[in-house]
Write a protein that holds these residues in place. Structure first.
Motif, PDB file in Angstrom:
ATOM      1  N   HIS A   1     -74.764 -15.563 -31.903  1.00 30.98           N
ATOM      2  CA  HIS A   1     -73.592 -15.958 -31.111  1.00 30.98           C
ATOM      3  C   HIS A   1     -73.952 -17.227 -30.366  1.00 30.98           C
ATOM      4  CE1 HIS A   1     -75.231 -14.745 -27.144  1.00 30.98           C
ATOM      5  NE2 HIS A   1     -75.900 -13.871 -27.875  1.00 30.98           N
TER       6      HIS A   1
ATOM      7  N   THR B   1     -68.777 -18.643 -30.547  1.00 32.67           N
ATOM      8  CA  THR B   1     -68.777 -18.160 -31.923  1.00 32.67           C
ATOM      9  C   THR B   1     -69.501 -16.819 -31.906  1.00 32.67           C
ATOM     10  OG1 THR B   1     -70.849 -19.278 -32.472  1.00 32.67           O
ATOM     11  CG2 THR B   1     -68.799 -20.480 -32.915  1.00 32.67           C
TER      12      THR B   1
ATOM     13  N   ALA C   1     -70.953 -13.794 -34.695  1.00 38.81           N
ATOM     14  CA  ALA C   1     -71.203 -13.327 -36.054  1.00 38.81           C
ATOM     15  C   ALA C   1     -72.342 -12.313 -36.011  1.00 38.81           C
ATOM     16  CB  ALA C   1     -71.574 -14.496 -36.969  1.00 38.81           C
TER      17      ALA C   1
ATOM     18  N   SER D   1     -61.962  -8.572 -37.881  1.00 35.02           N
ATOM     19  CA  SER D   1     -62.385  -9.499 -38.923  1.00 35.02           C
ATOM     20  C   SER D   1     -62.320  -8.749 -40.260  1.00 35.02           C
ATOM     21  CB  SER D   1     -63.807  -9.987 -38.648  1.00 35.02           C
ATOM     22  OG  SER D   1     -64.726  -8.905 -38.692  1.00 35.02           O
TER      23      SER D   1
ATOM     24  N   ARG E   1     -64.590 -17.757 -34.192  1.00 32.55           N
ATOM     25  CA  ARG E   1     -64.770 -18.851 -33.228  1.00 32.55           C
ATOM     26  C   ARG E   1     -63.537 -18.889 -32.340  1.00 32.55           C
ATOM     27  NH1 ARG E   1     -63.643 -24.276 -32.127  1.00 32.55           N
ATOM     28  NH2 ARG E   1     -65.449 -25.493 -31.461  1.00 32.55           N
TER      29      ARG E   1
ATOM     30  N   SER F   1     -63.523 -16.927 -40.084  1.00 31.69           N
ATOM     31  CA  SER F   1     -64.057 -17.473 -41.329  1.00 31.69           C
ATOM     32  C   SER F   1     -65.198 -16.590 -41.819  1.00 31.69           C
ATOM     33  CB  SER F   1     -64.571 -18.900 -41.112  1.00 31.69           C
ATOM     34  OG  SER F   1     -65.785 -18.883 -40.372  1.00 31.69           O
ATOM     35  N   GLU F   2     -65.735 -16.924 -42.996  1.00 39.43           N
ATOM     36  CA  GLU F   2     -66.871 -16.176 -43.524  1.00 39.43           C
ATOM     37  C   GLU F   2     -68.078 -16.296 -42.597  1.00 39.43           C
ATOM     38  OE1 GLU F   2     -64.954 -18.175 -45.281  1.00 39.43           O
ATOM     39  OE2 GLU F   2     -64.418 -17.226 -47.175  1.00 39.43           O
ATOM     40  N   GLN F   3     -68.108 -17.324 -41.761  1.00 35.23           N
ATOM     41  CA  GLN F   3     -69.222 -17.522 -40.829  1.00 35.23           C
ATOM     42  C   GLN F   3     -69.057 -16.727 -39.534  1.00 35.23           C
ATOM     43  OE1 GLN F   3     -67.752 -20.390 -42.460  1.00 35.23           O
ATOM     44  NE2 GLN F   3     -69.337 -19.970 -43.975  1.00 35.23           N
ATOM     45  N   GLY F   4     -67.927 -16.101 -39.319  1.00 34.19           N
ATOM     46  CA  GLY F   4     -67.700 -15.308 -38.119  1.00 34.19           C
ATOM     47  C   GLY F   4     -66.399 -15.678 -37.440  1.00 34.19           C
TER      48      GLY F   4
ATOM     49  N   TYR G   1     -59.847 -14.095 -43.937  1.00 30.25           N
ATOM     50  CA  TYR G   1     -60.574 -15.321 -43.639  1.00 30.25           C
ATOM     51  C   TYR G   1     -59.595 -16.487 -43.729  1.00 30.25           C
ATOM     52  CZ  TYR G   1     -64.837 -12.583 -44.276  1.00 30.25           C
ATOM     53  OH  TYR G   1     -65.835 -11.645 -44.158  1.00 30.25           O
TER      54      TYR G   1
END
Length: 142
Positions: A139, A133, A135, A37, A123, A118-121, A104
């Motif tokens: 999770h 998911t 992060a 990431s 998926r 993504s910025e959220q983690g 991202y």
């Protein structure tokens, strides 16, 4: 893609005028064997028909590891639910040596499933709709 509306004040008309723009898609799909990431906190890879994601820093507890090095790993086969392990697996060393950092908005297609970053983690989902998911904060499995 989401539309963006920009408002500006028109002094002559004494009113606000808005213009809507729809940005071009920023999603990129790549096929690689492993990736980090952008924060380099999550490392994912695929081998032997399975996606594995490892996280370095996390704000949640991991199950006990009784067969090796403690860590936190989420595993996803081409079909079926997510498996969660409190162990770090040796394959993570190989992935770490090969992995590049993705941006991202990138979706990585592993064949057995795909992972969106993504910025959220991260998926990940397999062909039958199971996945997870991951992060730093939490999770989930679905």
């Amino acid at each position: 893609a989401h539309s963006t509306v920009v408002y500006s004040y028109d002094g002559d008309k004494q009113a606000f005028a808005g213009t809507a723009t729809t940005p071009t898609s920023t999603t990129t799909t790549v096929s690689v064997n492993s990736f980090y990431s952008p924060s380099r906190n999550i490392l994912c890879g695929a081998s032997s028909g399975q996606i594995e994601c490892f996280i370095t820093q996390r704000d949640f507890a991991a199950p006990a590891c009784d067969i090796g090095q403690p860590g936190f790993t989420m595993l996803l086969n081409a079909a079926g639910p997510t498996l969660v392990s409190g162990c770090a697996f040796d394959i993570s060393i190989k992935y770490a040596q090969e992995a590049g950092v993705v941006d991202y908005g990138t979706t990585v297609d592993f064949g057995v499933g795909s992972c969106a970053v993504s910025e959220q983690g991260v998926r990940c989902v397999n062909a039958d709709g199971h996945g997870f998911t991951l992060a730093k904060a939490a999770h989930t499995e679905f």
